[in-house]
Design a protein around this motif. Structure first.
Motif, PDB file in Angstrom:
ATOM      1  N   SER A 195      30.251  36.535  44.912  1.00 19.89           N
ATOM      2  CA  SER A 195      30.489  37.214  43.639  1.00 19.89           C
ATOM      3  C   SER A 195      31.890  37.818  43.580  1.00 19.89           C
ATOM      4  N   LEU A 196      32.357  38.387  44.692  1.00 21.57           N
ATOM      5  CA  LEU A 196      33.726  38.918  44.731  1.00 21.57           C
ATOM      6  C   LEU A 196      34.746  37.806  44.503  1.00 21.57           C
ATOM      7  N   LYS A 197      34.493  36.666  45.081  1.00 14.48           N
ATOM      8  CA  LYS A 197      35.398  35.525  44.895  1.00 14.48           C
ATOM      9  C   LYS A 197      35.420  35.112  43.417  1.00 14.48           C
ATOM     10  N   GLU A 198      34.247  35.072  42.801  1.00 15.42           N
ATOM     11  CA  GLU A 198      34.167  34.713  41.378  1.00 15.42           C
ATOM     12  C   GLU A 198      34.874  35.753  40.510  1.00 15.42           C
ATOM     13  N   ILE A 199      34.747  37.025  40.865  1.00 16.75           N
ATOM     14  CA  ILE A 199      35.447  38.085  40.126  1.00 16.75           C
ATOM     15  C   ILE A 199      36.956  37.882  40.242  1.00 16.75           C
ATOM     16  N   GLY A 200      37.426  37.515  41.428  1.00 17.49           N
ATOM     17  CA  GLY A 200      38.853  37.232  41.617  1.00 17.49           C
ATOM     18  C   GLY A 200      39.320  36.096  40.718  1.00 17.49           C
ATOM     19  N   GLU A 201      38.514  35.043  40.618  1.00 16.51           N
ATOM     20  CA  GLU A 201      38.859  33.912  39.749  1.00 16.51           C
ATOM     21  C   GLU A 201      38.870  34.340  38.284  1.00 16.51           C
ATOM     22  N   LEU A 202      37.875  35.153  37.891  1.00 14.97           N
ATOM     23  CA  LEU A 202      37.820  35.641  36.511  1.00 14.97           C
ATOM     24  C   LEU A 202      39.028  36.529  36.202  1.00 14.97           C
ATOM     25  N   ARG A 203      39.457  37.332  37.160  1.00 15.93           N
ATOM     26  CA  ARG A 203      40.646  38.179  36.962  1.00 15.93           C
ATOM     27  C   ARG A 203      41.879  37.318  36.683  1.00 15.93           C
ATOM     28  N   ARG A 204      42.019  36.219  37.431  1.00 16.19           N
ATOM     29  CA  ARG A 204      43.177  35.340  37.222  1.00 16.19           C
ATOM     30  C   ARG A 204      43.096  34.634  35.860  1.00 16.19           C
ATOM     31  N   GLN A 205      41.907  34.262  35.446  1.00 14.24           N
ATOM     32  CA  GLN A 205      41.737  33.542  34.173  1.00 14.24           C
ATOM     33  C   GLN A 205      41.910  34.462  32.971  1.00 14.24           C
TER      34      GLN A 205
ATOM     35  N   GLU B 255      43.786  37.575  32.911  1.00 11.95           N
ATOM     36  CA  GLU B 255      44.682  38.639  33.359  1.00 11.95           C
ATOM     37  C   GLU B 255      45.277  39.473  32.228  1.00 11.95           C
ATOM     38  N   ASP B 256      45.190  39.001  30.991  1.00 10.70           N
ATOM     39  CA  ASP B 256      45.753  39.750  29.860  1.00 10.70           C
ATOM     40  C   ASP B 256      44.694  40.545  29.089  1.00 10.70           C
ATOM     41  N   GLU B 257      43.452  40.477  29.515  1.00  9.68           N
ATOM     42  CA  GLU B 257      42.358  41.134  28.786  1.00  9.68           C
ATOM     43  C   GLU B 257      41.937  42.398  29.551  1.00  9.68           C
ATOM     44  N   GLN B 258      42.579  43.511  29.203  1.00  7.16           N
ATOM     45  CA  GLN B 258      42.417  44.760  29.955  1.00  7.16           C
ATOM     46  C   GLN B 258      40.967  45.272  29.992  1.00  7.16           C
ATOM     47  N   ALA B 259      40.259  45.183  28.886  1.00  6.60           N
ATOM     48  CA  ALA B 259      38.881  45.690  28.857  1.00  6.60           C
ATOM     49  C   ALA B 259      38.006  44.899  29.837  1.00  6.60           C
ATOM     50  N   PHE B 260      38.192  43.572  29.836  1.00  8.02           N
ATOM     51  CA  PHE B 260      37.419  42.713  30.730  1.00  8.02           C
ATOM     52  C   PHE B 260      37.815  42.968  32.189  1.00  8.02           C
ATOM     53  N   LEU B 261      39.106  43.151  32.438  1.00  6.91           N
ATOM     54  CA  LEU B 261      39.570  43.424  33.786  1.00  6.91           C
ATOM     55  C   LEU B 261      38.990  44.734  34.326  1.00  6.91           C
TER      56      LEU B 261
END
Length: 188
Positions: free
Chosen positions: A127-137, A139-145
């Motif tokens: 799950s942490l790995k998936e969160i890292g991938e989502l952060r990269r995808q 990266e401009d969406e502050q609320a989601f980050l």
């Protein structure tokens, strides 16, 4: 030699009543840990045997089929609560109870906890790995980050717990736990 051979019928009856109470208690206790009470009764019966027994002997003692007895013995072997032993002149497998209840407890919970620990650590790491991938995808969406960061922090806290649990399991497996919570010795 049969341990009961030198006893009177009355002594045997009294002894068996006392043992049945303990065996019933062991069965109920094992049930609390997710092991069937019949397997607990099997262990309880074996606990009082002075010599190793065969599947046939235990099947007769407990009134269970040989198939059920084999399944119960296999479960107790997996839990390290009994050992398969060698008997001179016997072609059948012999089994004896491990009488150290501290070790039985440590083995039982170590086996169960270790399995759950490995599964959960794997899921959390994935799950942490998936969160890292989502952060990269995203990266401009502050609320989601922010949500992803909060989730990652919670997962990191959970991983800290599992690292602690791993050390606790190690302490059971090595016996180090008894330095902190000593076994009661015979002199007390």
């Amino acid at each position: 030699m049969n341990e009961l051979a030198a006893l009177t019928d009355e002594q045997i009856d009294k002894l068996q009543r006392t043992r049945r109470r303990v065996i019933e208690s062991i069965g109920k206790n094992m049930d609390l840990y997710g092991v069937t009470s019949s397997i607990g009764h099997l262990y309880g019966n074996m606990y009082f045997n002075q010599e190793p027994v065969t599947l046939d002997e235990m099947s007769h003692t407990m009134g269970m089929s040989k198939t059920s007895m084999s399944t119960g013995m296999r479960a107790l072997l997996d839990l390290k609560m009994i050992n398969k032993v060698w008997g001179k002149g016997s072609r059948k497998d012999l089994y004896e109870a491990v009488p150290d209840w501290h070790q039985n407890f440590a083995d039982f919970f170590s086996i169960k906890w270790r399995k759950a620990l490995e599964q959960n650590k794997h899921v959390l790491s994935r799950s942490l790995k998936e969160i890292g991938e989502l952060r990269r995808q995203h990266e401009d969406e502050q609320a989601f980050l922010q949500v992803l960061d909060n989730d990652a922090a919670k997962i990191e806290e959970a991983l800290k717990y599992y690292r602690w649990l791993d050390r606790l399991i190690d302490s059971f497996e090595t016996g180090e736990i008894y330095q902190f919570i000593p076994k009661e010795d015979d002199t007390e």
